[in-house]
Design a protein around this motif. Structure first.
Motif, PDB file in Angstrom:
ATOM      1  N   LYS A   1       8.241  -6.539   2.930  1.00 14.84           N
ATOM      2  CA  LYS A   1       6.907  -6.593   3.528  1.00 14.84           C
ATOM      3  C   LYS A   1       6.665  -7.915   4.245  1.00 14.84           C
ATOM      4  O   LYS A   1       6.059  -7.944   5.327  1.00 14.84           O
ATOM      5  CB  LYS A   1       5.846  -6.379   2.445  1.00 14.84           C
ATOM      6  CG  LYS A   1       5.804  -4.964   1.897  1.00 14.84           C
ATOM      7  CD  LYS A   1       4.666  -4.765   0.931  1.00 14.84           C
ATOM      8  CE  LYS A   1       4.604  -3.317   0.449  1.00 14.84           C
ATOM      9  NZ  LYS A   1       3.476  -3.084  -0.478  1.00 14.84           N
TER      10      LYS A   1
ATOM     11  N   GLN B   1       8.613  -8.036   7.510  1.00 17.41           N
ATOM     12  CA  GLN B   1       7.930  -7.259   8.542  1.00 17.41           C
ATOM     13  C   GLN B   1       6.801  -8.071   9.167  1.00 17.41           C
ATOM     14  O   GLN B   1       6.571  -8.012  10.378  1.00 17.41           O
ATOM     15  CB  GLN B   1       7.393  -5.956   7.940  1.00 17.41           C
ATOM     16  CG  GLN B   1       8.482  -4.968   7.567  1.00 17.41           C
ATOM     17  CD  GLN B   1       7.956  -3.772   6.784  1.00 17.41           C
ATOM     18  OE1 GLN B   1       6.831  -3.795   6.259  1.00 17.41           O
ATOM     19  NE2 GLN B   1       8.771  -2.725   6.677  1.00 17.41           N
TER      20      GLN B   1
ATOM     21  N   PRO C   1       0.240  -8.272   1.966  1.00 16.88           N
ATOM     22  CA  PRO C   1       0.377  -7.617   0.659  1.00 16.88           C
ATOM     23  C   PRO C   1      -0.004  -8.568  -0.468  1.00 16.88           C
ATOM     24  O   PRO C   1       0.243  -9.778  -0.380  1.00 16.88           O
ATOM     25  CB  PRO C   1       1.871  -7.278   0.588  1.00 16.88           C
ATOM     26  CG  PRO C   1       2.520  -8.332   1.429  1.00 16.88           C
ATOM     27  CD  PRO C   1       1.557  -8.631   2.532  1.00 16.88           C
TER      28      PRO C   1
ATOM     29  N   GLU D   1       2.633  -6.828  -5.266  1.00 13.55           N
ATOM     30  CA  GLU D   1       3.415  -5.856  -4.505  1.00 13.55           C
ATOM     31  C   GLU D   1       4.651  -6.486  -3.876  1.00 13.55           C
ATOM     32  O   GLU D   1       5.389  -5.804  -3.157  1.00 13.55           O
ATOM     33  CB  GLU D   1       2.547  -5.222  -3.412  1.00 13.55           C
ATOM     34  CG  GLU D   1       1.452  -4.326  -3.956  1.00 13.55           C
ATOM     35  CD  GLU D   1       0.610  -3.700  -2.850  1.00 13.55           C
ATOM     36  OE1 GLU D   1       0.985  -3.844  -1.661  1.00 13.55           O
ATOM     37  OE2 GLU D   1      -0.423  -3.087  -3.176  1.00 13.55           O
ATOM     38  N   ARG D   2       4.854  -7.766  -4.113  1.00 12.77           N
ATOM     39  CA  ARG D   2       6.067  -8.432  -3.609  1.00 12.77           C
ATOM     40  C   ARG D   2       6.598  -9.388  -4.676  1.00 12.77           C
ATOM     41  O   ARG D   2       6.797 -10.573  -4.437  1.00 12.77           O
ATOM     42  CB  ARG D   2       5.808  -9.133  -2.273  1.00 12.77           C
ATOM     43  CG  ARG D   2       4.685 -10.158  -2.264  1.00 12.77           C
ATOM     44  CD  ARG D   2       4.525 -10.718  -0.855  1.00 12.77           C
ATOM     45  NE  ARG D   2       3.611 -11.847  -0.771  1.00 12.77           N
ATOM     46  CZ  ARG D   2       3.978 -13.112  -0.575  1.00 12.77           C
ATOM     47  NH1 ARG D   2       5.262 -13.421  -0.477  1.00 12.77           N
ATOM     48  NH2 ARG D   2       3.092 -14.066  -0.482  1.00 12.77           N
TER      49      ARG D   2
END
Length: 519
Positions: A197, A200, A360, A364-365
């Protein structure tokens, strides 16, 4: 260690330990008026203009003699007859960085005539008879044996200072290595992450930075929205101009109006002079509006005008002004639901949401967690001047289990807390973690999970196989009730295939249709 050595020298010999740079300039506090002197003679001499000059001259002369020498302590004559200075060069990697000096000393075989010469010199520089008498009476006479001991102590101070400089160099090298290791792959501006993420986001920012399009950043508090805004600015053609930021939620409507657009003198009580707003000050650069979701509808109209037309009206002004800024906005709110409720203008949303960056949350990471921990640990230890620390396995486990609702900002604060509370410990254990993290870890135990989930019927003390089956039955049964027997939805929630879930429903006889048929 250096402080302890200084204390020993001062207490045993009533001397001053001071430091000079490679050019002979005194860098410690002895020449400051509020210094707590250990030597009355040094204090008296420093207070006299000519005495002060001799201290400076002695430092410069000794520094010149020690330059290029091995770190061995030597004795030197001072500007006061019969009074000695011990000094030792400070050398790091073969480079002369300065010297440590200890002053004043007199030999134990000094005669009354030698003492009279010291008093005479002090009086020549302007000291009173009484002060010069006190100064010599407090001088420490040292024997030949003590001279060797003093030299060893001075050399120890020099060695410890050299070691300290070496540790700083190693720490700086470690930071450099870490930054190199992260490189462009794991870092964009000050953002760190190797997760898919984050990669990206890096790719997106590289594409949008050179454009003039508005950027809208969304994400929870503490995810680094302002870091993204700064990255967009400093990688853009506008980087030579100002980057200004304002938190819209920190002002009421009237104050925000003045903050953004400025005001003219007399426009309201307290407006004693004209004031430029941020849109005018950021001309040519970038303006970051954080928490734009907290602005009123009236303010949103003004923002839309300045974005569309490039003009604005200062509070109390009679003529509009022009501005050329790139706007970056951010919020942690659900703007789309706000638009449905009429709390946020659609036309402003589409104007600021040309490029959307969705950050995020840290939960979530989690693959970035170790990188961030290492980064903040190096940063905090470096700022605090303490040796690098590491986290124990148990401590790391609890950090990885914690969801970090405050995201990266909360993690950084937690690392700072750990460094402070760990003191001299090199390895930091879980006992130093914040109570909320320890409580979360405790709440994650099997017993507490079953209790909090309403699955109290599972026997966790018997056979593991039976307990697992009981847990599986209860989780599927409760899930079917919760989803109104929507097996596709429940399979997604339980992270199993729909076919597998159907087989287990059949196996445990949980199908409501068969139950209704009386089977």
């Amino acid at each position: 260690v250096v402080a302890k050595l200084e204390h020993i020298l001062a207490k045993w010999f009533s001397v001053e330990v001071f430091y000079i740079d490679p050019h002979g300039k005194i860098k410690s506090r002895q020449l400051e008026k509020d210094h707590n002197f250990k030597s009355y003679l040094f204090k008296l001499q420093a207070s006299l203009s000519r005495g002060h000059e001799w201290i400076v001259q002695d430092a410069e002369k000794i520094s010149a003699e020690l330059s290029g020498q091995a770190p061995v302590a030597k004795s030197f004559d001072s500007g006061v007859p019969g009074v000695k200075i011990f000094a030792c060069p400070i050398v790091v990697d073969g480079e002369f960085l300065g010297s440590v000096m200890v002053y004043p000393f007199i030999a134990d075989n000094s005669s009354s005539g030698d003492i009279d010469k010291i008093k005479a010199k002090l009086q020549e520089w302007g000291a009173s008879k009484e002060d010069s008498l006190i100064a010599v009476s407090k001088l420490k006479k040292i024997s030949v044996v003590e001279i060797d001991y003093v030299k060893e102590l001075v050399e120890l101070v020099s060695t410890e200072v050299s070691t300290f400089h070496e540790e700083i160099s190693k720490r700086e090298s470690r930071i450099h290595d870490l930054n190199s290791e992260l490189g462009e792959k794991y870092r964009y501006h000050m953002m760190i992450g190797k997760s898919k993420k984050m990669q990206q986001i890096y790719n997106l920012l590289e594409k949008v930075s050179s454009s003039e399009s508005s950027v809208f950043i969304q994400g929870e508090n503490g995810t680094g929205k302002e870091l993204v805004a700064k990255a967009v600015h400093y990688y853009s053609p506008r980087k030579e101009f100002q980057f200004l930021a304002v938190n819209c939620s920190a002002f009421n409507d009237n104050l925000l109006d003045s903050e953004l657009f400025g005001h003219v003198k007399g426009s309201f009580t307290g407006a004693v002079k004209d004031k430029k707003g941020l849109f005018e000050m950021a001309h040519g650069g970038t303006l970051f509006l954080d928490e734009i979701g907290d602005t009123s509808l009236a303010m949103q109209v003004k923002l839309l005008r300045v974005l569309q037309e490039g003009t604005f009206m200062p509070v109390g002004g009679s003529s509009s002004k022009k501005t050329d800024v790139r706007l970056i906005a951010a919020t942690n709110k659900d703007i789309k639901s706000m638009m449905v409720k009429g709390e946020f203008r659609e036309d402003l949303y589409y104007r600021i949401n040309v490029i959307n960056v969705n950050l995020p949350p840290l939960r979530e990471r989690k693959e970035d967690l170790q990188l961030l921990i290492d980064h903040f640990m190096v940063k905090r230890c470096g700022e605090s001047g303490v040796p690098h620390k590491i986290l124990s396995k148990k401590c790391l486990e609890k950090l990885f289990d914690y969801p970090f609702p405050g995201n990266v900002r909360e993690l950084e604060n937690e690392i700072e807390r750990l460094v402070v509370l760990a003191g001299d410990e090199k390895t930091i254990g879980p006992e130093h973690l914040s109570p909320r993290i320890l409580e979360h870890a405790s709440a994650g135990s099997p017993a507490s999970f079953l209790s909090s989930s309403g699955l109290k019927g599972v026997d966790i003390n018997g056979s593991l196989k039976i307990a697992m089956e009981e847990l599986e039955i209860l989780m599927i049964r409760e899930g079917l009730k919760r989803t109104n027997f929507n097996k596709s939805r429940l399979a997604k929630e339980l992270d199993v295939s729909r076919a597998s879930l159907i087989m287990k429903v059949e196996k445990y006889g949980l199908d409501k249709r068969k139950k209704a048929a009386g089977e």
